[in-house]
Write an enzyme that holds these catalytic residues in place. Structure first.
Site, PDB file in Angstrom:
ATOM      1  N   ARG A 121       0.817  -1.215   0.000  1.00 29.41           N
ATOM      2  CA  ARG A 121       0.000   0.000   0.000  1.00 29.41           C
ATOM      3  C   ARG A 121       0.853   1.268   0.000  1.00 29.41           C
ATOM      4  NH1 ARG A 121      -4.599  -2.245   4.153  1.00 29.41           N
ATOM      5  NH2 ARG A 121      -5.894  -3.175   2.540  1.00 29.41           N
ATOM      6  N   LYS A 145     -18.454 -17.786   1.963  1.00 30.69           N
ATOM      7  CA  LYS A 145     -19.924 -17.757   2.031  1.00 30.69           C
ATOM      8  C   LYS A 145     -20.605 -17.196   0.793  1.00 30.69           C
ATOM      9  CE  LYS A 145     -20.210 -16.891   6.971  1.00 30.69           C
ATOM     10  NZ  LYS A 145     -20.492 -15.763   7.870  1.00 30.69           N
ATOM     11  N   GLY A 205      -8.872  -9.815  -0.687  1.00 30.06           N
ATOM     12  CA  GLY A 205      -7.661 -10.118   0.062  1.00 30.06           C
ATOM     13  C   GLY A 205      -7.114 -11.509  -0.190  1.00 30.06           C
ATOM     14  N   GLY A 245     -12.865  -4.894  -0.011  1.00 31.42           N
ATOM     15  CA  GLY A 245     -14.272  -4.496   0.140  1.00 31.42           C
ATOM     16  C   GLY A 245     -14.696  -3.478  -0.896  1.00 31.42           C
TER      17      GLY A 245
HETATM   18  P1  AMP Z   1     -13.728 -14.895   1.622  1.00 33.47           P
HETATM   19  O1  AMP Z   1     -13.127 -13.908   2.599  1.00 33.47           O
HETATM   20  O2  AMP Z   1     -15.197 -14.978   1.648  1.00 33.47           O
HETATM   21  O3  AMP Z   1     -13.161 -14.724   0.237  1.00 33.47           O
HETATM   22  O4  AMP Z   1     -13.280 -16.313   2.144  1.00 33.47           O
HETATM   23  C1  AMP Z   1     -11.961 -16.709   2.239  1.00 33.47           C
HETATM   24  C2  AMP Z   1     -11.875 -17.853   3.184  1.00 33.47           C
HETATM   25  O5  AMP Z   1     -12.672 -18.924   2.740  1.00 33.47           O
HETATM   26  C3  AMP Z   1     -10.469 -18.387   3.319  1.00 33.47           C
HETATM   27  O6  AMP Z   1      -9.989 -18.128   4.608  1.00 33.47           O
HETATM   28  C4  AMP Z   1     -10.622 -19.877   3.072  1.00 33.47           C
HETATM   29  O7  AMP Z   1      -9.910 -20.658   3.982  1.00 33.47           O
HETATM   30  C5  AMP Z   1     -12.099 -20.096   3.244  1.00 33.47           C
HETATM   31  N1  AMP Z   1     -12.563 -21.279   2.474  1.00 33.47           N
HETATM   32  C6  AMP Z   1     -12.346 -21.551   1.191  1.00 33.47           C
HETATM   33  N2  AMP Z   1     -12.858 -22.732   0.852  1.00 33.47           N
HETATM   34  C7  AMP Z   1     -13.422 -23.244   1.966  1.00 33.47           C
HETATM   35  C8  AMP Z   1     -14.114 -24.453   2.246  1.00 33.47           C
HETATM   36  N3  AMP Z   1     -14.319 -25.382   1.297  1.00 33.47           N
HETATM   37  N4  AMP Z   1     -14.562 -24.643   3.513  1.00 33.47           N
HETATM   38  C9  AMP Z   1     -14.347 -23.697   4.464  1.00 33.47           C
HETATM   39  N5  AMP Z   1     -13.706 -22.538   4.247  1.00 33.47           N
HETATM   40  C10 AMP Z   1     -13.247 -22.315   3.016  1.00 33.47           C
END
Ligand code: AMP
Length: 418
Positions: free
Chosen positions: A36, A219, A375, A398
């Protein structure tokens, strides 16, 4: 709209909102990732080269009081000086820097202490409140004080430059409110925000087909808005990561202990239905690396994603899926990637995300425009040392997500209009 390329800063003082919210090493206190800081250099250097003076302002972390040494920007002063190659003055109190700002000469730089030492920056009242009503009242009163705070910051300079893309989705004093105190000719984006906007607009409005969006991460609920917005634009939608299993369960598959948002099953089916109507190809993982616990030393097994054995959870995509995804990505002319394909922080579950990173790099080599944001996907690209093999790596998680969702970002609107 004023632009930084056309502006001559000679004899002017510019107050520049940068994003110096950098991670610090817990033991040594040293800056552990200077991306950054480096991102802000072109803007600072242009102003200085023109013969202007620079007042830098930023937040760092989430301080709860004023002052809060743990979040002092003084900790990064020497790193910024080193990267910029010159001495920088420091103002211990960002809201009382009048004298230092007034004395600043052409070619000099002044860094203000953490803006978030003042609750006025975010406009969020701190402390405990007896009732929701009391909190609402405090927030209203703080709004007025926020304007005064923004006006104070504005009073230090002739020109306002916003180059903090990472906070562009926040309507804070230094990112949005301050712009009201400068005329249209005297406010503009810095080079970093300009390049972020160019990359995102290219994907949103000028994408060459086939356009593939790769959505991963934990999610569905976090990604639903961006998926909805992209369904009008993409030919291919690749789903990966934890959200896979909400889609699999919604379609009647067996998911064992895999991550699932049971209240989003209908939503997942709705996305598939909409994609069908719009003619978007949706690729959902067909096989997975499963774990018997959520841990780096878990036992693993491979199964179809819709036949996950009881007691196991899917933590990465497996070979059949990797092959399919890689083929779709490599044949794309535009790629947007947000979110990992698995729990890539653990080596046993990092293969799918690495494979996707390499496929994105391959598509880039074949002439595709590829944009990586969020990220974790950025971390995955860096981990695989592929940052210079893709077209653009966004610095704002974000902010990028919200822009791609089609939202108006307050920091962008404050300068560009709606
Ligand atoms: P996000 O911040 O929503 O992009 O999510 C990233 C996080 O999702 C990372 O820390 C990953 O470890 C987690 N992640 C990815 N695939 C899976 C999975 N199959 N089950 C649980 N967590 C996951």
């Amino acid at each position: 709209m004023q632009t930084i390329d056309n502006f001559n800063f000679a004899g002017k003082k510019a107050i520049v909102r940068v994003d110096f919210n950098v991670p610090l090493n817990k033991e040594t206190g040293a800056v552990s990732d200077d991306t950054r800081i480096r991102g802000a250099l072109p803007t600072i250097k242009k102003i200085l080269a023109d013969g202007g003076a620079v007042i830098l302002m930023s937040h760092m972390g989430r301080p709860k009081q004023n002052p809060d040494p743990k979040f002092s920007l003084k900790q990064i002063l020497s790193t910024v000086e080193e990267r910029l190659g010159q001495k920088i003055q420091f103002a211990e109190d960002c809201a009382n820097a009048d004298a230092q700002a007034a004395a600043l000469k052409a070619g000099e730089v002044l860094l203000l202490e953490n803006l978030r030492f003042y609750e006025e920056e975010e406009g969020k009242p701190r402390g405990e409140f007896a009732s929701d009503e009391a909190k609402k009242e405090a927030k209203k009163a703080l709004k007025e004080k926020q304007k005064e705070f923004a006006q104070k910051l504005a009073s230090y300079a002739d020109v306002y430059v916003n180059d903090a893309f990472g906070t562009a989705h926040r309507a804070h004093a230094s990112t949005a409110v301050i712009a009201d105190y400068f005329s249209d000719e005297n406010k503009m984006f810095g080079f970093l925000i300009n390049s972020e906007l160019k990359a995102m607009d290219k994907v949103l409005t000028d994408a060459k087909a086939p356009f593939t969006a790769i959505m991963g991460g934990a999610k569905v609920s976090d990604k639903i808005m961006i998926i909805e917005n992209l369904l009008d634009r993409v030919q291919n939608l690749i789903i990966g990561g934890g959200m896979t299993y909400t889609f699999i369960k919604a379609q009647g598959g067996k998911i064992g202990n895999s991550l699932c948002e049971d209240d989003k099953l209908e939503l997942a089916l709705g996305i598939l239905e909409k994609a069908k109507i719009k003619g978007v190809n949706v690729y959902i993982p067909t096989d997975a690396v499963n774990a018997d616990k959520f841990a780096a030393d878990a036992n693993t097994c491979i199964s179809k994603t819709n036949e996950t054995p009881d007691g196991w959870m899917g933590l990465d995509i497996a070979d059949e899926t990797i092959a399919k995804f890689s083929e779709v990505i490599a044949n794309s002319k535009t790629v947007l990637w947000n979110g990992p394909m698995g729990v890539f922080e653990m080596d046993k579950f990092a293969k799918g995300t690495s494979a996707v990173a390499h496929a994105v790099a391959k598509a880039t080599a074949n002439g595709a425009f590829t944009l990586i944001g969020g990220g974790d996907s950025v971390a995955a690209i860096n981990k695989n040392k592929l940052a210079d093999k893709v077209s653009y790596v966004s610095t704002g998680g974000g902010a990028m997500l919200e822009y791609m969702e089609g939202k108006v970002l307050p920091g962008i609107a404050a300068i560009r209009g709606k």
